[in-house]
Enzyme design. Structure first.
Site, PDB file in Angstrom:
ATOM      1  N   ASP A   1       0.785  -1.254   0.000  1.00 48.20           N
ATOM      2  CA  ASP A   1       0.000   0.000   0.000  1.00 48.20           C
ATOM      3  C   ASP A   1       0.809   1.292   0.000  1.00 48.20           C
ATOM      4  OD1 ASP A   1      -1.902  -1.953   0.191  1.00 48.20           O
ATOM      5  OD2 ASP A   1      -2.889  -1.150   1.969  1.00 48.20           O
TER       6      ASP A   1
ATOM      7  N   ASP B   1      -4.623  -0.704  -1.666  1.00 47.60           N
ATOM      8  CA  ASP B   1      -5.959  -0.535  -1.141  1.00 47.60           C
ATOM      9  C   ASP B   1      -6.757   0.053  -2.300  1.00 47.60           C
ATOM     10  OD1 ASP B   1      -7.180  -1.028   1.320  1.00 47.60           O
ATOM     11  OD2 ASP B   1      -7.095   1.067   1.955  1.00 47.60           O
TER      12      ASP B   1
ATOM     13  N   HIS C   1     -10.466   0.913  -2.996  1.00 53.00           N
ATOM     14  CA  HIS C   1     -11.851   0.976  -2.515  1.00 53.00           C
ATOM     15  C   HIS C   1     -12.801   1.603  -3.536  1.00 53.00           C
ATOM     16  CE1 HIS C   1     -10.574  -0.154   1.453  1.00 53.00           C
ATOM     17  NE2 HIS C   1      -9.935   0.949   1.712  1.00 53.00           N
TER      18      HIS C   1
ATOM     19  N   SER D   1     -15.818   1.337   5.132  1.00 57.70           N
ATOM     20  CA  SER D   1     -14.902   1.872   6.150  1.00 57.70           C
ATOM     21  C   SER D   1     -14.841   3.401   6.149  1.00 57.70           C
ATOM     22  CB  SER D   1     -13.488   1.318   5.945  1.00 57.70           C
ATOM     23  OG  SER D   1     -12.840   1.925   4.834  1.00 57.70           O
TER      24      SER D   1
ATOM     25  N   HIS E   1     -10.388   7.142   1.388  1.00 58.80           N
ATOM     26  CA  HIS E   1      -8.991   7.004   0.961  1.00 58.80           C
ATOM     27  C   HIS E   1      -8.893   5.939  -0.124  1.00 58.80           C
ATOM     28  CE1 HIS E   1      -9.551   3.890   4.003  1.00 58.80           C
ATOM     29  NE2 HIS E   1      -8.641   3.183   3.339  1.00 58.80           N
TER      30      HIS E   1
ATOM     31  N   LYS F   1      -7.045  -4.804  -3.228  1.00 61.76           N
ATOM     32  CA  LYS F   1      -7.830  -5.388  -2.127  1.00 61.76           C
ATOM     33  C   LYS F   1      -8.870  -4.417  -1.607  1.00 61.76           C
ATOM     34  CE  LYS F   1      -4.202  -4.136   1.029  1.00 61.76           C
ATOM     35  NZ  LYS F   1      -4.870  -2.945   1.580  1.00 61.76           N
TER      36      LYS F   1
ATOM     37  N   GLU G   1     -14.462  -4.897   4.660  1.00 62.37           N
ATOM     38  CA  GLU G   1     -13.096  -4.410   4.856  1.00 62.37           C
ATOM     39  C   GLU G   1     -12.138  -5.557   4.594  1.00 62.37           C
ATOM     40  OE1 GLU G   1     -10.880  -2.324   4.536  1.00 62.37           O
ATOM     41  OE2 GLU G   1     -11.024  -1.022   6.298  1.00 62.37           O
TER      42      GLU G   1
ATOM     43  N   ALA H   1       0.218   0.308   6.232  1.00 55.89           N
ATOM     44  CA  ALA H   1       0.577   0.787   7.553  1.00 55.89           C
ATOM     45  C   ALA H   1       0.842  -0.422   8.447  1.00 55.89           C
ATOM     46  CB  ALA H   1      -0.563   1.631   8.138  1.00 55.89           C
TER      47      ALA H   1
ATOM     48  N   CYS I   1      -2.521  -2.954   7.359  1.00 56.39           N
ATOM     49  CA  CYS I   1      -2.338  -3.824   6.195  1.00 56.39           C
ATOM     50  C   CYS I   1      -1.027  -4.603   6.224  1.00 56.39           C
ATOM     51  CB  CYS I   1      -2.520  -3.018   4.922  1.00 56.39           C
ATOM     52  SG  CYS I   1      -4.252  -2.514   4.733  1.00 56.39           S
TER      53      CYS I   1
END
Ligand code: VGL
Ligand code: ZN
Length: 193
Positions: free
Chosen positions: A15, A53, A55, A61, A76, A101, A108, A136, A140
């Protein structure tokens, strides 16, 4: 102790996207500091995996007034936005495998192994050891490292090539302890040859 990188090793870069870098929507302080290090590490591996990530705009989330905790983040890494792109200085073109993902709006997913073909893909390439870098640490990175263990890989956290969000004090240390207790090995970029 020095570790010699072989073709049975994979580097996973977790990420390293603009929204997790300083100035981004969900910034990890010092997230950009590890880019030169990750770029150097990439050159030493023959299997390089990048997770992102990814989304939808209405991901579960996302909160209007985010609490900056599990289930309540600012919007984000929305698919197709600049925030979701990898940091421009990261050598992401070296990726052998790109894993997106947390694409389902109602679910989530912190781990690069969750609802993806990553474990199968790595096994097809006869990978045995996984080296984890990125952000982070508490979310993740931790989830990816723990799932890599569950999938049967030997897992190494490259500690100087990881950064945490540190939303609560000591959260990074706690994440390292949890990973270590589960069987994740700790190393640093200096040890890898
Ligand atoms: C992450 C919080 C929310 C991460 C992703 O990449 O660690 N953290 N979504
Ligand atoms: Zn997310």
């Amino acid at each position: 102790m020095p570790l010699t990188i072989t073709p049975a090793d994979a580097l996973i870069v977790v990420d390293m996207q603009n929204d997790f870098m300083p100035g981004g929507a969900l910034a990890v302080s010092g997230g950009d500091e590890i880019i030169p290090l990750i770029n150097r590490l990439l050159a030493g591996f023959s299997t390089r995996v990048f997770t992102r990530d990814w989304h939808p705009a209405d991901h579960i989330s996302f909160a209007v007034s985010p609490a900056f905790k599990d289930g309540s983040w600012p919007a984000h890494c929305v698919q197709g936005t600049r925030g979701a792109e990898f940091h421009p200085d990261l050598e992401s073109s070296s990726a052998d495998k790109l894993v997106s993902k947390a694409e389902a709006p109602d679910k989530e997913a912190y781990s690069g192994f969750q609802d993806t073909d990553l474990a199968q893909w790595l096994k097809q390439r006869n990978i045995q050891r996984i080296f984890v870098t990125g952000v982070a640490m508490e979310y993740c990175v931790k989830a990816t490292a723990l799932d890599a263990l569950r999938s049967g890989f030997e897992v190494w956290l490259i500690q100087d090539a990881v950064r945490g969000v540190n939303i609560s004090p000591g959260s990074e240390e706690k994440a390292v302890q949890i990973m270590q207790a589960a069987g994740v090995n700790l190393t640093s970029s200096r040890e890898l040859v």
